[in-house]
Design an enzyme around this catalytic site. Structure first.
Site, PDB file in Angstrom:
ATOM      1  N   GLU A   1      55.256 -51.580  27.283  1.00  0.00           N
ATOM      2  CA  GLU A   1      56.791 -50.617  27.041  1.00  0.00           C
ATOM      3  C   GLU A   1      55.433 -49.045  28.103  1.00  0.00           C
ATOM      4  O   GLU A   1      56.124 -48.298  28.393  1.00  0.00           O
ATOM      5  CB  GLU A   1      56.791 -50.376  25.914  1.00  0.00           C
ATOM      6  CG  GLU A   1      57.950 -51.344  25.220  1.00  0.00           C
ATOM      7  CD  GLU A   1      58.437 -51.137  23.797  1.00  0.00           C
ATOM      8  OE1 GLU A   1      58.138 -50.156  23.211  1.00  0.00           O
ATOM      9  OE2 GLU A   1      59.050 -52.223  23.860  1.00  0.00           O
TER      10      GLU A   1
ATOM     11  N   LYS B   1      56.896 -46.363  18.558  1.00  0.00           N
ATOM     12  CA  LYS B   1      57.277 -47.036  20.026  1.00  0.00           C
ATOM     13  C   LYS B   1      56.513 -47.871  18.673  1.00  0.00           C
ATOM     14  O   LYS B   1      55.494 -47.996  18.364  1.00  0.00           O
ATOM     15  CB  LYS B   1      57.699 -47.321  21.033  1.00  0.00           C
ATOM     16  CG  LYS B   1      58.696 -45.808  21.271  1.00  0.00           C
ATOM     17  CD  LYS B   1      58.364 -46.173  23.814  1.00  0.00           C
ATOM     18  CE  LYS B   1      58.895 -46.877  23.902  1.00  0.00           C
ATOM     19  NZ  LYS B   1      60.093 -48.627  22.575  1.00  0.00           N
TER      20      LYS B   1
HETATM   21  C1  5RP Z   1      60.280 -52.569  21.013  1.00  0.00           C
HETATM   22  C2  5RP Z   1      60.547 -50.809  20.604  1.00  0.00           C
HETATM   23  C3  5RP Z   1      61.702 -50.285  20.622  1.00  0.00           C
HETATM   24  O1  5RP Z   1      61.966 -49.290  21.624  1.00  0.00           O
HETATM   25  C4  5RP Z   1      62.195 -50.197  18.717  1.00  0.00           C
HETATM   26  O2  5RP Z   1      61.612 -50.383  18.337  1.00  0.00           O
HETATM   27  C5  5RP Z   1      62.981 -49.139  18.861  1.00  0.00           C
HETATM   28  O3  5RP Z   1      64.212 -50.312  18.962  1.00  0.00           O
HETATM   29  P1  5RP Z   1      65.788 -50.652  18.415  1.00  0.00           P
HETATM   30  O4  5RP Z   1      66.483 -49.437  19.492  1.00  0.00           O
HETATM   31  O5  5RP Z   1      65.866 -52.222  18.461  1.00  0.00           O
HETATM   32  O6  5RP Z   1      66.530 -49.499  17.117  1.00  0.00           O
HETATM   33  O7  5RP Z   1      59.520 -49.927  20.832  1.00  0.00           O
HETATM   34  O8  5RP Z   1      58.940 -52.514  20.629  1.00  0.00           O
END
Ligand code: 5RP
Length: 218
Positions: free
Chosen positions: A103, A94
């Site tokens: 997160e 992530k």
């Molecule tokens: C943000 C994250 C998001 O969950 C990850 O980048 C996935 O993003 P998306 O739902 O736009 O594909 O970790 O820091």
């Protein structure tokens, strides 16, 4: 179905995991945004939310959904968020949106972590997606050298500052065979705030949007 439609399907499916009358943890990114929009339809059923980024906080408030400071809540029933990569063991990368530290904090507090992603995010081995590492600015060069020794090719995310005032190194060319081990190793480097491997606290449930429906792992 295109990728956005698959994200929409998992966002809708995640509503089933919302625990009425409780505080819900909310992730960051395009999939989490779609989930926020679905949550808005049932906002009267929850006590409120805690959010993993300024962007998600603003979107939630725009829908009139209460957002609390994490320090002001005793319990988060469930955390719902997307991922850049996920394995069948529910280990994740992530941080593509740069919100990895908050997160990881909300995921740690939550009783259950439900990861929502379109099927393209499922991989056998983590690492094709460049691994985000949030770093205190003065440690940037030191941490980059240490990450190179681990076999990666770190690149500073240009023009980006996290919600916590730090920088992100995106580490290319890693094949992460032992996610929990590498997570602990990188977390132990002085100056690292958070590494975007979620293996020590993996997801509890992974909902994957595919052409033949939403698949549940875990
Ligand atoms: C943000 C994250 C998001 O969950 C990850 O980048 C996935 O993003 P998306 O739902 O736009 O594909 O970790 O820091």
């Amino acid at each position: 179905m295109n990728q956005d439609e698959l994200k929409q399907k998992v966002a809708e499916a995640a509503i089933e995991y919302v625990v009425p009358g409780t505080v819900i943890g909310i992730g960051t990114g395009s999939t989490a945004n779609l989930f926020i929009d679905e949550l808005a339809k049932i906002k009267g059923r929850i006590e409120g939310t805690v959010a993993s980024s300024v962007a998600s906080t603003e979107r939630l408030k725009g829908h009139g959904i209460p957002v609390y400071e994490l320090n002001d809540v005793d319990e988060v029933s469930v955390y719902i968020d997307g991922a850049d990569e996920a394995t069948r063991h529910l280990h994740l990368i992530k941080g593509g949106g740069g919100a990895l530290t908050r997160e990881k904090i909300v995921a740690a507090v939550a009783k259950k972590f439900v990861c929502i992603a379109d099927g393209s995010k499922l991989v056998d081995v983590l690492g094709n997606f460049p691994l985000p590492v949030e770093v205190i600015p003065m440690a940037r060069s030191y941490v980059a050298r240490e990450l190179s020794k681990l076999g990666g090719r770190p690149e500073l995310r240009a023009g980006f500052t996290t919600d916590n005032g730090n920088v992100i190194l995106d580490v290319h060319d890693l094949q992460i065979m032992e996610p929990a081990k590498l997570e602990a190793q990188i977390n132990n480097l002085a100056g690292v705030v958070t590494v975007g491997i979620f293996a020590l606290r993996p997801a509890d449930v992974l909902l994957l949007g595919t052409a033949d429906g939403v698949h549940k792992l875990g």
